[in-house]
Write a protein that holds these residues in place. Structure first.
Motif: not given
Length: 164
Positions: A109-110, A112-115
């Motif tokens: 998740d982390r 993905r949140s940082r692209s």
């Protein structure tokens, strides 16, 4: 009246801070002794604390941790930023209870949140847990070059990759 056994609460995964450095080092020490992890000084855990997600144990220590280091897209044609999972460990007495999975879900998740476009890790173990989360074997030339240069070939670690 039948009483069902109480379900254990799900593990709480949180970000680490510099004040957690000694606990990160203590959790990692048994894995360093077996050769599963590289030795890192407490000062490095403090400097890179923001990389880490942790699961706290009932006694106040940590039962699990994983670091996520971000490598920006390289000028050599890489398609996007990649992350490297490192220092992933779960305390021996707590393995097999879902803590590793909780840490991997949280770090995914982390990422993905940082692209990030891909995650890499190196493992000296069987890699089954990583496989359950979509990691596959990868050639070193697919991974961030700076990270690959830091790997110790004497450890015999396999590189794994997961696209995001």
């Amino acid at each position: 009246m039948s009483l069902a056994p109480a379900l254990a609460p799900p593990p709480v995964v949180r970000s680490a801070g510099p004040h957690d450095a000694a606990r990160l080092a203590a959790l990692s020490r048994p894995f360093v002794r077996t050769g599963a992890l590289r030795e890192r000084p407490v000062s490095l855990y403090a400097a890179r604390a923001a990389d880490f997600l942790v699961v706290r144990g009932p006694g106040g220590g940590f039962d699990g941790c994983v670091g996520l280091r971000v490598y920006p897209a390289a000028a050599d044609g890489a398609e996007g930023s990649a992350g490297v999972l490192y220092n992933f460990c779960v305390a021996a007495g707590r393995q097999g209870g879902g803590l590793g999975g909780a840490l991997l879900r949280s770090v995914l998740d982390r990422a993905r949140s940082r692209s990030l476009t891909a995650l890499f890790t190196a493992t000296t173990g069987d890699g089954r847990l990583f496989g359950r989360y979509g990691f596959i074997s990868a050639e070193p030339d697919r991974a961030p070059r700076a990270w690959v240069r830091e790997l110790d070939p004497r450890r015999g670690a396999r590189i794994l990759r997961r696209a995001l």
